[in-house]
Design an enzyme around this catalytic site. Sequence first.
Site, short mmCIF file in Angstrom:
data_model
loop_
_atom_site.label_atom_id
_atom_site.label_comp_id
_atom_site.label_asym_id
_atom_site.label_seq_id
_atom_site.Cartn_x
_atom_site.Cartn_y
_atom_site.Cartn_z
N ASP A 195 -110.30 -5.43 62.19
CA ASP A 195 -110.61 -4.56 61.06
C ASP A 195 -109.36 -3.87 60.52
O ASP A 195 -109.08 -3.91 59.32
CB ASP A 195 -111.60 -3.46 61.47
CG ASP A 195 -113.02 -3.96 61.59
OD1 ASP A 195 -113.19 -5.17 61.80
OD2 ASP A 195 -113.94 -3.14 61.47
N PRO A 244 -119.99 1.79 53.28
CA PRO A 244 -121.10 2.31 54.08
C PRO A 244 -120.67 2.51 55.54
O PRO A 244 -119.97 1.66 56.10
CB PRO A 244 -122.17 1.21 53.98
CG PRO A 244 -121.74 0.30 52.88
CD PRO A 244 -120.26 0.48 52.70
O1 PMV Z 1 -117.64 -3.29 64.15
P1 PMV Z 1 -117.69 -4.42 63.20
O2 PMV Z 1 -119.05 -4.75 62.79
O3 PMV Z 1 -116.70 -4.28 62.10
O4 PMV Z 1 -117.26 -5.74 64.00
C1 PMV Z 1 -116.18 -5.74 64.84
C2 PMV Z 1 -115.80 -7.15 65.18
C3 PMV Z 1 -115.99 -7.53 66.63
O5 PMV Z 1 -115.40 -8.83 66.77
C4 PMV Z 1 -117.47 -7.61 67.00
C5 PMV Z 1 -115.31 -6.56 67.57
C6 PMV Z 1 -113.80 -6.64 67.49
O6 PMV Z 1 -113.20 -5.65 68.01
O7 PMV Z 1 -113.23 -7.62 67.01
#
Ligand code: PMV
Length: 308
Positions: A141, A90
């Site tokens: 990520d 998603p």
């Molecule tokens: O964008 P998301 O929901 O995958 O979350 C990113 C994770 C954070 O720690 C909030 C931002 C980061 O760059 O690590």
Amino acid sequence: MTLHSATSAAPGKVILAGEHFAVYGRPAIALPLLAVSTQVTVQPAANDQLDAALGEGDLARARTLVQLARARVPGWADQPVHVRVDGSVPVGMGLGSSAAFAVALTRSLSLAAGLRWGPEAVREVAHALERSVHGDPSGLDDTVIAYGAPVLFRRGALPEPIAAGAPFELVLASVGYAGSTYEAVAGVRRLADARPAWFEGVLAEATDQVAGAADAFRRGDAQALGPRLNALHHLLSAVGVSCPDLDRLVDAARGAGALGAKLVGAGCGGFMLALAEPGRRAAVAQALRESGGSPVLEMVLEPRETSA
Ligand code: PMV
């Protein structure tokens, strides 16, 4: 260099512990989410073309990413490409859709150029792409998605694979709308600047909780992991990235017997995660559905998924 056609897929991700604090160099644990994936096929073409079921804004961003990736993968700088994207991650819900696209695109371009890039080479290019989307992402990520295995992550260091000591039963539920990662990260930054001493205390507490969570994860001790997740949700609320809908789902999961629950990712919308006692996953998922969670995803993290 002869360029061919190539296809590769990348999973989504879920952050078990340490989001937001990772931006400040603190440790975090991230897991690949194999239930969803993004598949990218690339083929040399006369002009750049992109086939993807995305809205106009996301399509424009994806086109920019294709340009950036072409400039970074040897052989593609002067060769337009046809890119086809199929997937089930998603978009904009904190499950890593942009990193999954960046990783699958980079891997496909490198494969099509006959390069045998390992996860670190793929991650490096994917991270450059992520920077253009998110400003200053920690790299969590792109790292977990490029490695495709659970990692203990610290900004600027090589990720450490982390193996689960036993299967963990997890349930993810969405509040049904996305939060903005950019806004959430900026909001935490404002708090950090306004109350530096307090924020240092929060970071210290988060570091302790993530270390405890990593230890419980390795030992396969769900009873010890649950309270760590609860404590991290409390800290994420304190830095302003929860919201009433996320809190409601977190409470519903705990009420249904979850050992721990927290928001995941950037917050202010998106998903939360609950850790269920072995065999109790369905009851937690049912309670989350009854409290309005949609979609609700169940996953069992098997120890064998923890080797790269
Ligand atoms: O964008 P998301 O929901 O995958 O979350 C990113 C994770 C954070 O720690 C909030 C931002 C980061 O760059 O690590």
